[in-house]
Design a protein around this motif. Structure first.
Motif, PDB file in Angstrom:
ATOM      1  N   LYS A 190     -97.621 -10.646  -7.575  1.00  0.00           N
ATOM      2  CA  LYS A 190     -98.454 -11.697  -6.437  1.00  0.00           C
ATOM      3  C   LYS A 190     -99.773 -12.319  -7.433  1.00  0.00           C
ATOM      4  O   LYS A 190     -98.946 -13.730  -7.243  1.00  0.00           O
ATOM      5  N   ALA A 191     -99.800 -12.432  -8.806  1.00  0.00           N
ATOM      6  CA  ALA A 191    -100.841 -13.325  -9.037  1.00  0.00           C
ATOM      7  C   ALA A 191     -99.900 -14.924  -9.399  1.00  0.00           C
ATOM      8  O   ALA A 191    -100.564 -15.426  -9.314  1.00  0.00           O
ATOM      9  N   GLY A 192     -98.854 -13.736 -10.439  1.00  0.00           N
ATOM     10  CA  GLY A 192     -97.880 -14.942 -10.551  1.00  0.00           C
ATOM     11  C   GLY A 192     -97.643 -15.711  -9.609  1.00  0.00           C
ATOM     12  O   GLY A 192     -97.071 -17.010 -10.360  1.00  0.00           O
ATOM     13  N   TRP A 193     -97.040 -15.413  -8.876  1.00  0.00           N
ATOM     14  CA  TRP A 193     -96.298 -16.484  -6.982  1.00  0.00           C
ATOM     15  C   TRP A 193     -97.816 -17.075  -6.898  1.00  0.00           C
ATOM     16  O   TRP A 193     -97.665 -18.425  -6.933  1.00  0.00           O
TER      17      TRP A 193
ATOM     18  N   THR B 219    -107.157 -18.999 -12.090  1.00  0.00           N
ATOM     19  CA  THR B 219    -106.596 -18.547 -10.402  1.00  0.00           C
ATOM     20  C   THR B 219    -105.972 -17.179 -11.065  1.00  0.00           C
ATOM     21  O   THR B 219    -105.713 -15.822 -10.370  1.00  0.00           O
ATOM     22  N   PHE B 220    -105.001 -16.971 -12.286  1.00  0.00           N
ATOM     23  CA  PHE B 220    -104.320 -15.794 -12.524  1.00  0.00           C
ATOM     24  C   PHE B 220    -105.082 -14.797 -12.828  1.00  0.00           C
ATOM     25  O   PHE B 220    -105.225 -13.313 -12.579  1.00  0.00           O
ATOM     26  N   ILE B 221    -106.012 -14.892 -14.047  1.00  0.00           N
ATOM     27  CA  ILE B 221    -106.996 -14.233 -13.967  1.00  0.00           C
ATOM     28  C   ILE B 221    -107.516 -13.536 -13.137  1.00  0.00           C
ATOM     29  O   ILE B 221    -108.076 -12.572 -13.414  1.00  0.00           O
ATOM     30  N   LEU B 222    -108.396 -14.130 -12.023  1.00  0.00           N
ATOM     31  CA  LEU B 222    -109.122 -13.971 -11.243  1.00  0.00           C
ATOM     32  C   LEU B 222    -108.541 -12.810 -10.040  1.00  0.00           C
ATOM     33  O   LEU B 222    -108.990 -11.988  -9.691  1.00  0.00           O
ATOM     34  N   VAL B 223    -107.402 -13.136  -9.854  1.00  0.00           N
ATOM     35  CA  VAL B 223    -106.474 -12.845  -8.503  1.00  0.00           C
ATOM     36  C   VAL B 223    -105.919 -11.176  -9.176  1.00  0.00           C
ATOM     37  O   VAL B 223    -106.172  -9.879  -8.847  1.00  0.00           O
TER      38      VAL B 223
END
Length: 145
Positions: A105-108, A88-92
């Motif tokens: 934001k990707a982290g959150w 998810t992190f990589i995709l975001v």
């Protein structure tokens, strides 16, 4: 019935729950998401994680470890969440790379969805433990999904 049918069905049900969670959390935290960005996230989330989840299930099915069902569910939840959270992190980061504060934001998004999905995944495992689909000989062979 072949256990692969079970794993495919189980993968699809989990992917529906998980993708809905990812999209909801991403839309809330990211804000201002275009329909095309949300659609791209949905498609990639489904395709990539469905494949990863299937192989995760096959690994656990073939693992011959003598651990209690509850402990197994917890371990599976943590291993899957590590794989899925990183995905998810990589995709975001990739999809929203032009947005300000993308990494934060990707982290959150990854953190919030990890917490929510840990609970959802544990429940999903508990339900599937009680369903014998694809495990006609579970009691005889002492197999566990």
């Amino acid at each position: 019935m072949d256990s692969r049918v079970r794993h495919i069905t189980k993968s699809i049900t989990w992917r529906a729950i998980a993708t809905a969670t990812t999209l909801t959390v991403a839309a809330y935290i990211q804000g201002g998401i275009s329909g095309s960005q949300l659609g791209l996230l949905a498609v990639l989330d489904v395709v990539i994680k469905l494949l990863l989840y299937y192989f995760h299930e096959r690994f656990w099915f073939n693992l011959k470890a003598n651990i209690s069902p509850r402990t197994r569910h917890i371990i599976k939840a943590f291993t899957w969440r590590a794989i899925a959270g990183l995905t998810t992190f990589i995709l975001v980061v990739w999809i929203f790379n032009e947005s300000q504060g993308t990494l934060e934001k990707a982290g959150w998004i990854a953190i919030v969805e990890t917490i929510l999905k840990m609970m959802f995944y544990y429940g999903h495992e508990e339900v599937w433990y009680r369903i014998n689909l694809g495990l006609d000989n579970r009691k005889i062979n002492n197999q566990y999904d």
